[in-house]
Scaffold this active site. Structure first.
Site, PDB file in Angstrom:
ATOM      1  N   HIS A   1       6.143  -0.262  -7.970  1.00 42.20           N
ATOM      2  CA  HIS A   1       4.729   0.114  -8.085  1.00 42.20           C
ATOM      3  C   HIS A   1       4.331   1.087  -6.974  1.00 42.20           C
ATOM      4  O   HIS A   1       3.793   2.165  -7.241  1.00 42.20           O
ATOM      5  CB  HIS A   1       3.874  -1.152  -8.036  1.00 42.20           C
ATOM      6  CG  HIS A   1       2.408  -0.904  -8.146  1.00 42.20           C
ATOM      7  ND1 HIS A   1       1.735  -0.962  -9.351  1.00 42.20           N
ATOM      8  CD2 HIS A   1       1.480  -0.580  -7.215  1.00 42.20           C
ATOM      9  CE1 HIS A   1       0.459  -0.693  -9.144  1.00 42.20           C
ATOM     10  NE2 HIS A   1       0.270  -0.456  -7.853  1.00 42.20           N
ATOM     11  N   GLU A   2       4.599   0.710  -5.733  1.00 40.29           N
ATOM     12  CA  GLU A   2       4.184   1.571  -4.617  1.00 40.29           C
ATOM     13  C   GLU A   2       4.955   2.885  -4.637  1.00 40.29           C
ATOM     14  O   GLU A   2       4.392   3.941  -4.382  1.00 40.29           O
ATOM     15  CB  GLU A   2       4.382   0.863  -3.274  1.00 40.29           C
ATOM     16  CG  GLU A   2       3.711  -0.510  -3.160  1.00 40.29           C
ATOM     17  CD  GLU A   2       2.264  -0.547  -3.582  1.00 40.29           C
ATOM     18  OE1 GLU A   2       1.552   0.474  -3.444  1.00 40.29           O
ATOM     19  OE2 GLU A   2       1.815  -1.610  -4.074  1.00 40.29           O
TER      20      GLU A   2
ATOM     21  N   MET B   1       0.828  -1.199   0.000  1.00 40.29           N
ATOM     22  CA  MET B   1       0.000   0.000   0.000  1.00 40.29           C
ATOM     23  C   MET B   1       0.865   1.253   0.000  1.00 40.29           C
ATOM     24  O   MET B   1       1.815   1.355   0.774  1.00 40.29           O
ATOM     25  CB  MET B   1      -0.922  -0.039   1.231  1.00 40.29           C
ATOM     26  CG  MET B   1      -1.829   1.156   1.358  1.00 40.29           C
ATOM     27  SD  MET B   1      -2.997   1.265  -0.038  1.00 40.29           S
ATOM     28  CE  MET B   1      -3.164   3.040  -0.150  1.00 40.29           C
TER      29      MET B   1
ATOM     30  N   GLU C   1      -4.219   3.113 -10.679  1.00 40.59           N
ATOM     31  CA  GLU C   1      -3.700   1.744 -10.705  1.00 40.59           C
ATOM     32  C   GLU C   1      -3.217   1.318 -12.096  1.00 40.59           C
ATOM     33  O   GLU C   1      -2.139   0.757 -12.237  1.00 40.59           O
ATOM     34  CB  GLU C   1      -4.734   0.755 -10.151  1.00 40.59           C
ATOM     35  CG  GLU C   1      -5.062   0.962  -8.669  1.00 40.59           C
ATOM     36  CD  GLU C   1      -3.843   0.894  -7.744  1.00 40.59           C
ATOM     37  OE1 GLU C   1      -2.766   0.464  -8.196  1.00 40.59           O
ATOM     38  OE2 GLU C   1      -3.979   1.295  -6.573  1.00 40.59           O
TER      39      GLU C   1
HETATM   40  N1  TRP Z   1      -3.455   0.548  -3.628  1.00 47.97           N
HETATM   41  C1  TRP Z   1      -2.728  -0.653  -3.380  1.00 47.97           C
HETATM   42  C2  TRP Z   1      -1.846  -0.879  -4.599  1.00 47.97           C
HETATM   43  O1  TRP Z   1      -2.242  -1.317  -5.618  1.00 47.97           O
HETATM   44  C3  TRP Z   1      -3.532  -1.880  -3.167  1.00 47.97           C
HETATM   45  C4  TRP Z   1      -4.626  -1.902  -2.166  1.00 47.97           C
HETATM   46  C5  TRP Z   1      -5.854  -1.428  -2.293  1.00 47.97           C
HETATM   47  C6  TRP Z   1      -4.625  -2.574  -0.944  1.00 47.97           C
HETATM   48  N2  TRP Z   1      -6.627  -1.755  -1.242  1.00 47.97           N
HETATM   49  C7  TRP Z   1      -5.912  -2.475  -0.417  1.00 47.97           C
HETATM   50  C8  TRP Z   1      -3.660  -3.255  -0.244  1.00 47.97           C
HETATM   51  C9  TRP Z   1      -6.251  -3.076   0.775  1.00 47.97           C
HETATM   52  C10 TRP Z   1      -4.012  -3.862   0.953  1.00 47.97           C
HETATM   53  C11 TRP Z   1      -5.301  -3.787   1.464  1.00 47.97           C
HETATM   54  O2  TRP Z   1      -0.731  -0.533  -4.606  1.00 47.97           O
HETATM   55 ZN    ZN Z   2      -1.377   0.264  -6.926  1.00 42.06          ZN
END
Ligand code: TRP
Ligand code: ZN
Length: 887
Positions: free
Chosen positions: A304-305, A270, A327
């Site tokens: 990515h993050e 995240m 995304e």
């Molecule tokens: N935004 C995160 C990513 O793609 C992923 C993500 C969205 C996430 N909701 C989540 C991770 C809930 C853990 C729990 O990089």
């Molecule tokens: Zn993402």
């Protein structure tokens, strides 16, 4: 549970918020079962909202203790505040301060959303709507606030205290056993990007100097004793930071960048501002415990993050319908990063494999949805392959269509114009329309029309007129809620190869049905239901190579002959299409054999042209080993099932695929043996892509050799298993050995588990491997493993490994007696009470249930209906079930 359960949210209902929140000051006193959260919000009416509107803040299962408006306590009645909302019917008309105190029990939080415990740490997950499980908030991505967070804890319980942004103050509390830290994030952000962490963690520290000379402190926090396993992640982080500067001109913007690895996490990672939180499987690696694939995954997810800092955080989404804005674009960026760091050709092949397996499959069933949905019931269920992977493909198509220069200009415009805002797909696309001078309205349909277009191509060479006639047609099958489809703008990257394999230059050619620009760029912008193209001035027959680099996410159906495909496989200058030719050749044979097996016949002998084509690749000393490994890897059973589209018998598919593996193993035995037994280099293990490619070829060759010569293969596998100095070779050997029943494999499995009993991430490999065995005994084995002390229904990684591994096992999940379906239904019911997000993800296994032959279809439907009978299903599971069962 939330009160808005089951009510769909519509894109067309979007309104700007009636109030804005300028600052959020949080004062959080961590405690394992009674964490106190004091929040102070500076709120003002939004000039763009409705005047005199009530204020309704979101909550989710909160325990409110006290509320103050402008410093005056308000009575805590149900009119004012419930677990799920805080309402001021007539809020002040000018800026005002609202304070709320809530009490949380992080230890009881099994959903892993909001504030929870993982191992010995406190951590948070707020995307998409987890912040409202911490305190009341306008929990929507278009409300951007500046956050200041004070965290206090017992020193022994949480010696490390981390928040978003920079640490501006820290020290002891009056009680010497306690301490605090204050974190301030100067960048306004939506609350889904909020994070805090507390715990006893070790830190791997480093620093990075940005292009403009700013020094950034980097920290990766892991469980005590594991910093050595974060070294690769740190290296990947620094490479990502440099790459974003050179490839996209994007610098990092805070003084610190921290990452925390936790063992209990619903997804991969995240992008919280300045404080990424990761599933530890995307951080921890050592040659002994991680495969080449794990290293590649870490590199990708770290990138990515990190890239989200610009595409997601600096520019965020106006609402959750725009999720692909961050995304899809960020996946595209991480794919490009990995392509630059590794072999671009092999990376593209791997990405397309994933796209087809995950997204095409989703698009072909009842869960198909737009890249930009226009309604949702549960937003957690839209973190899908369609949003992520197809979202990335749209960006890639855009670049094919308008060219790199205009694409780069469009990106720069997007960053300049929308920095600091919450944007939409329309904002994004108009930057590229301006930069390229093209009308992208029709192209925008990729966001609003679900389904995988089928691109049909028929070609005919006319020797009399020295011309090649190419007929293109496109059709998209109906998807839920979209019975009729319009034509898409499909960029078709193309070239010509002559029968001897030499490329044919396009500049000597005249064409009907192609614009000058299309001919010059080599990209056809196919935007009508049909088109005929006639290429003239060809003095000998040529083979068209279409959709090079997989320039659009479509299902290409060509009438190219076996000989033409063999020409492309041997000679195309585009590696993707070389690989695709091999896949197409194999798929044709596999689908024929499947039909034969269903009629009770045996597989036909492999066509000699097929084995010859594979042999040529395998014996080519110039070829990139990683590419050869990709060619040798046949289409998966799930891919074949999707290609078949209806009346699927997974046993027949499995048998056909195994028959081909056996045939290839025998026919290519000598070459495979040479590769499989190739001596290892003396050099120590390195995850670098060249080394990984050599290992991939050795191990793929071993697997195929074992299919043709089981005893020899088993012996080789056992030897490699015992001698391997790295997880890649060891696990590959074990996987090969696992395909042969008997005490040999059980013994290896036991030894493997014993060597890694204290490594949960390796235990996951052990669980997943056993769940993938294509034998009728596997379901019992999986049930048995659920009682193993290493398994836990509380840890998503264990569930994904064992249950997810089983669900991906096509022939066993889809057992003819329905026991696989019944098992999964049982699991979903148990899991839903603990972690609805993960339960809903597990249900994805049923996404192609309607395409099964009728016995299985009936049993799958019965299993799904059994789940619906449970009262009090979560919104997450309820939403997926409704869609899976809709007519
Ligand atoms: N935004 C995160 C990513 O793609 C992923 C993500 C969205 C996430 N909701 C989540 C991770 C809930 C853990 C729990 O990089
Ligand atoms: Zn993402």
């Amino acid at each position: 549970m939330r009160t808005d359960q089951g009510q769909p949210i519509l894109l067309s209902d979007y309104r700007p918020p009636d109030h804005l929140i300028e600052t959020v000051e949080l004062d959080i006193v961590l405690h394992r079962t009674a964490t106190r959260v004091r929040s102070r919000l500076r709120i003002r009416p939004n000039p763009a909202g409705r005047a005199d509107a009530p204020l309704r803040l979101d909550g989710d299962g909160l325990v409110p203790h006290a509320v103050w408006l402008e410093g005056t306590a308000l009575p805590v009645t149900a009119d004012l505040v419930t677990p799920d909302r805080l309402m001021l019917a007539t809020p002040p008309r000018h800026a005002f301060t609202l304070e709320v105190e809530t009490l949380l029990d992080p230890s009881a939080n099994t959903q892993l959303m909001g504030l929870y415990r993982s191992g010995s740490a406190y951590c948070t997950q707020c995307e998409a709507e987890g912040f409202r499980r911490i305190t009341y908030m306008l929990d929507r991505p278009d409300v951007l606030a500046v956050y200041t967070t004070r965290i206090e804890a017992d020193r022994r319980d949480a010696p490390v205290l981390l928040g978003n942004g920079n640490c501006i103050e820290a020290g002891p509390c009056p009680d010497p056993d306690r301490h605090y830290a204050v974190w301030h994030d100067p960048f306004p952000k939506p609350c889904y990007l909020f994070a805090l962490v507390g715990g006893a963690l070790d830190c791997l520290s480093d620093s990075f100097t940005t292009a403009s000379g700013r020094i950034v402190e980097l920290g990766i926090y892991v469980e005590p004793g594991k910093t050595a396993q974060a070294v690769y992640a740190m290296d990947a982080l620094k490479r990502s930071m440099r790459w974003d500067e050179t490839a996209f001109g994007r610098e990092y913007d805070l003084d610190v960048f921290n990452i925390v690895a936790v063992s209990d996490f619903n997804m991969g990672a995240m992008e919280n501002k300045g404080l990424n939180v990761f599933n530890d499987k995307y951080i921890l690696a050592s040659p002994r415990t991680a495969t080449d694939g794990d290293y590649a995954g870490i590199e990708t997810v770290i990138a990515h993050e990190y890239f989200h800092n610009w595409t997601g955080n600096r520019i965020t989404c106006r609402d959750w319908f725009q999720l692909c804005l961050k995304e899809g674009l960020t996946v595209f960026r991480d794919q490009e990063f990995s392509a630059d760091e590794r072999s671009r050709a092999v990376k593209r092949i791997a990405d397309v494999r994933t796209l087809r397996l995950r997204q095409f499959t989703e698009d072909a069933g009842p869960l198909a949805h737009n890249v930009r949905p226009n309604r949702y019931v549960e937003i957690n269920n839209f973190y899908t392959a369609t949003i992520y992977e197809k979202g990335a493909e749209i960006i890639r198509m855009l670049r094919h269509l308008i060219g790199r220069t205009a694409f780069d200009q469009g990106m720069t415009l997007y960053f300049d114009r929308h920095d600091g805002t919450a944007a939409t797909i329309e904002h994004f696309l108009s930057c590229f329309a301006e930069a390229s001078g093209r009308d992208l309205t029709a192209f925008g349909r990729w966001y609003d029309q679900a389904g995988t277009p089928e691109l049909r191509v028929s070609t005919q060479f006319d020797a009399a007129s020295n011309s090649l006639v190419i007929d293109l047609a496109q059709i998209t099958a109906p998807t839920p809620g979209q019975p009729s489809k319009g034509p898409m703008v499909i960029p078709i990257d193309f070239g010509l190869v002559d029968r001897n394999g030499a490329p044919v230059r396009l500049d000597g050619i005249t064409a009907d049905g192609l614009s000058e620009a299309e001919l010059r760029s080599g990209v056809i912008a196919f935007d009508t239901p049909q088109r005929r193209i006639v290429l003239r001035g060809l003095d000998h027959p040529v083979v068209p190579s279409l959709l090079r680099g997989f320039s659009a996410p479509v299902r290409l159906v060509t009438d190219l002959s076996e000989a033409d495909l063999a020409t492309l496989l041997a000679h195309d200058s585009d590696s993707f299409n070389r690989w695709q030719a091999a896949q197409t050749l194999a798929t044709r044979v596999l689908l024929d054999d499947t039909a034969r097996m269903r009629r009770g016949e045996a597989a036909a002998p492999l066509p000699p042209s097929l084995t010859a084509a594979f042999a040529a690749v395998l014996d080519d000393p110039q070829a990139d080993p990683a590419f050869v490994a990709q060619v040798l890897t046949l289409p998966g059973e799930a891919d074949l099932a999707r290609d078949l589209g209806q009346d699927v018998d997974p046993d027949a598919l499995h048998a056909a695929r195994e028959a081909m593996r056996l045939g290839l193993g025998r026919a290519l035995g000598n070459s495979l043996r040479r590769h499989a037994a190739a001596p290892e280099t003396a050099a120590p293990y390195s995850p670098a892509s060249a080394d990984a490619g050599r290992r991939a070829l050795r191990n793929t060759a071993l697997s195929l050799l074992a299919a043709g010569a089981p005893e020899e293969g088993q012996a080789l596998a056992e030897a490699r298993f015992a001698a391997a100095d790295n997880m890649t070779d060891q696990l590959a050997a074990l996987a090969t050995a696992c395909l042969v029943p008997g005490p040999g494999r059980e013994d290896m499995l036991a030894r493997f588990h014993a060597s890694f009993a204290d490594e949960p991430l390796v235990t996951d490999k052990w669980l997943a491997l056993q769940a993938s065995i294509p034998e009728p005994g596997t379901l019992d084995r999986v049930r048995h493993l659920m009682t193993h002390p290493a398994f836990s229904m509380g840890t998503p990684n264990r569930i994904y490994a064992l249950i997810g591994g089983f669900a991906a096992n096509q022939s066993q999940f889809n057992r003819r007696d329905g026991a696989g379906y019944a098992f999964l239904a049982e699991i979903v019911l148990v899991l839903d009470g603990k972690n609805p997000q993960v339960a809903a993800r597990m249900l994805n296994a049923f996404r192609l249930w309607r395409t099964m032959e009728s016995t299985r279809r009936t049993l799958a439907e019965a299993a799904l209906r059994r789940i619906t009978q449970q009262t009090s299903l979560s919104t997450d599971v309820g939403d997926i079930l409704t869609r899976l069962l809709a007519n």
